[in-house]
Design a protein around this motif. Structure first.
Motif, PDB file in Angstrom:
ATOM      1  N   THR A  30      31.541  48.621  54.030  1.00 25.08           N
ATOM      2  CA  THR A  30      32.213  48.262  52.754  1.00 25.08           C
ATOM      3  C   THR A  30      33.311  47.374  53.381  1.00 25.08           C
ATOM      4  N   GLY A  31      34.193  47.807  54.077  1.00 23.66           N
ATOM      5  CA  GLY A  31      35.477  47.296  54.455  1.00 23.66           C
ATOM      6  C   GLY A  31      35.004  45.723  55.150  1.00 23.66           C
ATOM      7  N   LYS A  32      33.969  45.734  55.875  1.00 21.50           N
ATOM      8  CA  LYS A  32      33.774  44.458  56.539  1.00 21.50           C
ATOM      9  C   LYS A  32      33.264  43.471  55.408  1.00 21.50           C
ATOM     10  N   VAL A  33      32.589  43.819  54.497  1.00 24.92           N
ATOM     11  CA  VAL A  33      31.943  43.308  53.401  1.00 24.92           C
ATOM     12  C   VAL A  33      33.121  42.452  52.577  1.00 24.92           C
ATOM     13  N   TYR A  34      33.913  43.336  52.298  1.00 22.03           N
ATOM     14  CA  TYR A  34      35.357  43.202  51.336  1.00 22.03           C
ATOM     15  C   TYR A  34      36.138  42.067  52.173  1.00 22.03           C
ATOM     16  N   ALA A  35      36.131  42.233  53.612  1.00 18.52           N
ATOM     17  CA  ALA A  35      36.930  41.260  54.274  1.00 18.52           C
ATOM     18  C   ALA A  35      36.259  40.099  54.354  1.00 18.52           C
ATOM     19  N   ALA A  36      35.058  39.889  54.459  1.00 20.26           N
ATOM     20  CA  ALA A  36      34.316  38.628  54.318  1.00 20.26           C
ATOM     21  C   ALA A  36      34.570  37.968  53.222  1.00 20.26           C
ATOM     22  N   ALA A  37      34.234  38.900  52.085  1.00 19.90           N
ATOM     23  CA  ALA A  37      34.316  38.262  50.918  1.00 19.90           C
ATOM     24  C   ALA A  37      35.894  37.534  50.373  1.00 19.90           C
ATOM     25  N   ILE A  38      36.842  38.365  50.804  1.00 16.40           N
ATOM     26  CA  ILE A  38      38.423  38.009  50.462  1.00 16.40           C
ATOM     27  C   ILE A  38      38.587  36.741  51.399  1.00 16.40           C
ATOM     28  N   GLY A  39      37.989  36.727  52.527  1.00 18.02           N
ATOM     29  CA  GLY A  39      38.274  35.580  53.405  1.00 18.02           C
ATOM     30  C   GLY A  39      37.546  34.231  53.019  1.00 18.02           C
ATOM     31  N   TYR A  40      36.309  34.304  52.430  1.00 17.65           N
ATOM     32  CA  TYR A  40      35.716  33.223  51.715  1.00 17.65           C
ATOM     33  C   TYR A  40      36.431  32.807  50.638  1.00 17.65           C
ATOM     34  N   LEU A  41      37.041  33.660  49.680  1.00 17.12           N
ATOM     35  CA  LEU A  41      37.892  33.472  48.344  1.00 17.12           C
ATOM     36  C   LEU A  41      39.142  32.832  48.952  1.00 17.12           C
ATOM     37  N   ARG A  42      39.582  33.445  50.092  1.00 24.45           N
ATOM     38  CA  ARG A  42      41.007  32.588  50.445  1.00 24.45           C
ATOM     39  C   ARG A  42      40.968  31.140  50.995  1.00 24.45           C
ATOM     40  N   LYS A  43      39.705  30.989  51.685  1.00 26.78           N
ATOM     41  CA  LYS A  43      39.542  29.537  52.139  1.00 26.78           C
ATOM     42  C   LYS A  43      38.771  28.777  50.996  1.00 26.78           C
ATOM     43  N   ASN A  44      38.301  29.186  50.174  1.00 22.10           N
ATOM     44  CA  ASN A  44      37.377  28.288  49.298  1.00 22.10           C
ATOM     45  C   ASN A  44      37.670  28.743  47.779  1.00 22.10           C
ATOM     46  N   SER A  45      38.759  28.013  47.434  1.00 16.76           N
ATOM     47  CA  SER A  45      39.215  28.476  46.090  1.00 16.76           C
ATOM     48  C   SER A  45      38.470  27.925  45.060  1.00 16.76           C
ATOM     49  N   ALA A  46      37.483  27.007  45.433  1.00  9.40           N
ATOM     50  CA  ALA A  46      36.471  26.376  44.479  1.00  9.40           C
ATOM     51  C   ALA A  46      35.682  27.573  43.958  1.00  9.40           C
ATOM     52  N   ILE A  47      35.322  28.693  44.652  1.00  6.28           N
ATOM     53  CA  ILE A  47      34.418  29.656  44.248  1.00  6.28           C
ATOM     54  C   ILE A  47      34.953  30.321  42.746  1.00  6.28           C
ATOM     55  N   PHE A  48      36.321  30.256  42.537  1.00  5.73           N
ATOM     56  CA  PHE A  48      37.202  30.723  41.373  1.00  5.73           C
ATOM     57  C   PHE A  48      36.357  30.045  40.143  1.00  5.73           C
ATOM     58  N   ILE A  49      36.185  28.556  40.317  1.00  6.90           N
ATOM     59  CA  ILE A  49      35.969  27.807  39.120  1.00  6.90           C
ATOM     60  C   ILE A  49      34.897  28.559  38.470  1.00  6.90           C
ATOM     61  N   PRO A  50      33.573  28.779  38.569  1.00  8.07           N
ATOM     62  CA  PRO A  50      32.563  29.268  37.474  1.00  8.07           C
ATOM     63  C   PRO A  50      33.291  30.373  36.756  1.00  8.07           C
ATOM     64  N   PHE A  51      34.043  31.151  37.495  1.00  8.49           N
ATOM     65  CA  PHE A  51      34.709  32.429  36.775  1.00  8.49           C
ATOM     66  C   PHE A  51      35.728  32.109  35.859  1.00  8.49           C
ATOM     67  N   PHE A  52      36.438  30.954  36.211  1.00 10.48           N
ATOM     68  CA  PHE A  52      37.654  30.505  35.461  1.00 10.48           C
ATOM     69  C   PHE A  52      36.856  29.846  34.120  1.00 10.48           C
ATOM     70  N   ILE A  53      35.715  29.163  34.293  1.00 11.65           N
ATOM     71  CA  ILE A  53      35.087  28.638  33.197  1.00 11.65           C
ATOM     72  C   ILE A  53      34.625  29.569  32.331  1.00 11.65           C
ATOM     73  N   PHE A  54      34.041  30.644  32.740  1.00 12.65           N
ATOM     74  CA  PHE A  54      33.702  31.706  32.060  1.00 12.65           C
ATOM     75  C   PHE A  54      34.817  32.526  31.253  1.00 12.65           C
ATOM     76  N   PHE A  55      35.920  32.486  31.834  1.00  9.97           N
ATOM     77  CA  PHE A  55      37.095  33.069  31.071  1.00  9.97           C
ATOM     78  C   PHE A  55      37.488  32.253  29.918  1.00  9.97           C
ATOM     79  N   ILE A  56      37.434  30.661  30.095  1.00  7.47           N
ATOM     80  CA  ILE A  56      37.873  29.756  29.176  1.00  7.47           C
ATOM     81  C   ILE A  56      36.799  29.927  27.842  1.00  7.47           C
ATOM     82  N   PHE A  57      35.325  30.111  28.169  1.00  8.22           N
ATOM     83  CA  PHE A  57      34.557  30.381  27.170  1.00  8.22           C
ATOM     84  C   PHE A  57      35.001  31.745  26.456  1.00  8.22           C
TER      85      PHE A  57
END
Lengths: 281, 295
Positions: free
Chosen positions: B11-38
């Motif tokens: 679990t720790g390694k999965v979270y580390a990878a996930a957070i690493g991707y999110l930090r390097k690729n903020s574009a991943i936030f976009i679909p979730f942000f669009i959902f928040f807007i809706f």
């Protein structure tokens, strides 16, 4: 696509702004709620709130009434002002306010009856039963067909009961019965007459005159046969027989009649349970 | 002594990878942000539903299903939580399915060290819209009806005259008990279905095959998946508790606090919970695929 999105945003913003700025009923309710919150502070701790605050809150309600004179909430505001003066023990001011309500809404018997009743309450809180009784008698005389008009005779009797004055209580209940009987005769067959008949039975119950109460319930059933279901009255009769007169045979008879005559009654379950208790089926 | 080999899919390694991707690729936030807007727009509309001109549209259904009083201030705020949860379900099925598909496609690109193209990810998701729509619909309906069934069952149990269930009284069961039950239901159902979208978008599987495979993967990584799904959901517990106490919020604070709470809830749910659950479980899916592939 971009254009469509922009059009959507513009329409959405227009609707939001238009809805948010309108002075519709919702906006009036919101404003009234804010005023009520301010009044609540005075109501919850009248001793701690300074007179200035009372005047300020009353002034806000007056301004509200002036701004929305035809709104239902303005009427409520009128009564809130009177109650505010009452909790601050400024009874004269409360009665002046109620007199103004009486003049303003003279065409509405229900509103007038409430205003007079509150004026009576103000005397009662002040410890002046004489003038209070005068106000209550005015309601009985002037507005007999309003909700307050119907309940006030019993209210007077209950007052004597609370104050441990049994003689006066009995007299008040007897006066109430006479008043209701008069109404029942005058408006025979009407909903008002039904209400009066039901109150006669209740007065007899309060006097613990069980045979008279049973007779009154039976008279109500008879007079309103086919117009108003008599299941409620039958259940009351059965309860009197069972609990007060300890006559399970009669109680059983009445309950069986209820079950037979009103198979769809909402009191059916209660009647069946009582029948079981009374030693029936 | 042999050193214990660490699990590459922990679990720790999965979270580390996930957070690493999110930090390097903020574009991943976009679909979730669009959902928040809706979600935010729907909340704004529901908040304004008792006012003209929206009252013309929303007045009749609210009056019919809940009553006239909920079209008045401040009673409308008592209904707002329920209405927003219903609207969230609809938005989740119609748009959320598409946006989650898009997010999964983006994570897959990041994982495979490809450049993220929003348009391409959107197209990849749109291509499988029917399957995505169906899977989210099934998941949502299942959760909705199980939730209703739990309430119905508990109410029926206590109305029949019983005082306690597993040594706990009705008051606790129908208050905090229901909150816990809903939490457990949400965690289990989401965990069971959570890999279905990666199976559809990345694995290119059909609807039912992806569902079955998702159950299989959930079974394989039972505890891990439950942790990945439920851990972010804990953040939402205070919001749920406050939402169930709307009447207190209205009287003790101010009615609009219910709206603010719902906006905060939507923000947390879209930009924290959904984001973390989707990214972490997709990472686990991809890491597992890679591990199987290299075996």
């Amino acid at each position: 696509m971009k254009k469509l999105f922009l059009v959507f945003i513009v329409i959405f913003l227009a609707v939001v702004i238009f809805s948010g700025l309108g002075n519709d009923q919702y906006a009036i309710e919101k404003r009234f709620w804010g005023l009520q919150k301010r009044a609540e502070k005075v109501f919850t701790n009248p001793a701690a709130s300074p007179p200035m605050e009372l005047e300020r809150v009353a002034g806000l309600f007056q301004a509200f009434i002036k701004k929305f004179p035809n709104n239902q909430l303005s009427l409520q505001s009128e009564f809130v002002i009177a109650r505010l003066y009452m909790v601050k023990e400024e009874y004269d001011k409360a009665r002046v306010q109620l007199k103004a309500v009486l003049d303003k809404y003279s065409k509405s018997q229900a509103i007038c009856s409430e205003a007079v009743f509150l004026a009576g309450n103000s005397y009662e809180i002040e410890g002046k039963w004489g003038p209070a009784l005068e106000q209550y008698k005015t309601i009985i005389k002037e507005y007999p067909l309003t909700l307050r008009g119907f309940s006030t005779p019993v209210y007077i009797a209950q007052h004597y009961k609370i104050k441990y004055q049994p003689d006066k209580m009995i007299t008040a209940f007897q006066e109430a019965i006479a008043h209701y009987r008069q109404l029942a005769d005058k408006y025979a067959g009407s909903p008002a007459a039904y209400q009066a008949e039901a109150l006669i039975a209740q007065c007899y119950m309060a006097l613990k005159d069980w045979p008279a109460a049973i007779a009154a319930f039976n008279a109500t059933i008879e007079k309103f046969k086919g117009k108003v279901p008599g299941d409620g009255a039958l259940l009351r009769i059965a309860l009197i027989y069972k609990n007060e007169l300890k006559d399970n045979v009669k109680a059983k008879q009445v309950l069986e009649q209820l079950i037979k005559d009103y198979p769809q009654s909402r009191f059916l379950k209660s009647a069946e349970a009582l029948l079981k208790e009374a030693g029936g089926k | 002594m042999k050193s214990k080999k660490s699990d590459p899919l922990s679990t720790g390694k999965v979270y580390a990878a996930a957070i690493g991707y999110l930090r390097k690729n903020s574009a991943i936030f976009i679909p979730f942000f669009i959902f928040f807007i809706f979600d935010f727009i729907s909340l704004a509309v529901l908040y304004l539903a008792p006012r003209m001109p929206l009252k013309l549209l929303f007045g009749p259904p609210i009056r019919t299903f809940w009553g006239e009083e909920f079209l008045h201030y401040p009673m409308n705020f008592l209904l707002l939580s329920q209405l927003s949860s219903l609207s969230r379900m609809v938005i989740g099925v119609v748009f959320g399915s598409l946006l989650t598909g898009m997010a999964v496609a983006m994570i897959s690109d990041v994982y495979n060290k490809k450049q993220i193209h929003l348009k391409d990810s959107f197209k990849a998701s749109l291509k499988r819209y029917f399957d995505l729509f169906a899977i989210v619909l099934i998941f949502t309906l299942l959760f909705y009806f199980l939730q209703k069934f739990a309430v119905w069952g508990l109410v029926k149990y206590f109305v029949s005259g019983r005082q306690r269930l597993f040594f706990v009284g009705a008051k606790l069961w129908l208050g905090p008990g229901l909150l816990c039950l809903n939490f457990i239901l949400a965690a289990f159902i989401q965990a069971a279905f959570v890999y279905a979208i990666p199976f559809i978008i990345i694995g290119k599987n059909k609807l039912f095959k992806s569902m079955i495979k998702s159950f299989g993967l959930f079974g394989k990584f039972f505890i891990r998946t439950l942790i990945l799904v439920s851990l972010p959901m804990f953040v939402y517990i205070p919001i749920s508790i406050l939402q169930s106490k709307s009447s207190i919020l209205i009287t003790k604070f101010f009615p609009e606090s219910v709206l603010l709470l719902l906006i905060l809830g939507s923000l947390i749910s879209s930009l924290v919970i959904d984001l973390l659950v989707t990214v972490s479980t997709t990472c686990l899916y991809l890491m597992n695929e890679e591990k199987i592939g290299t075996k």
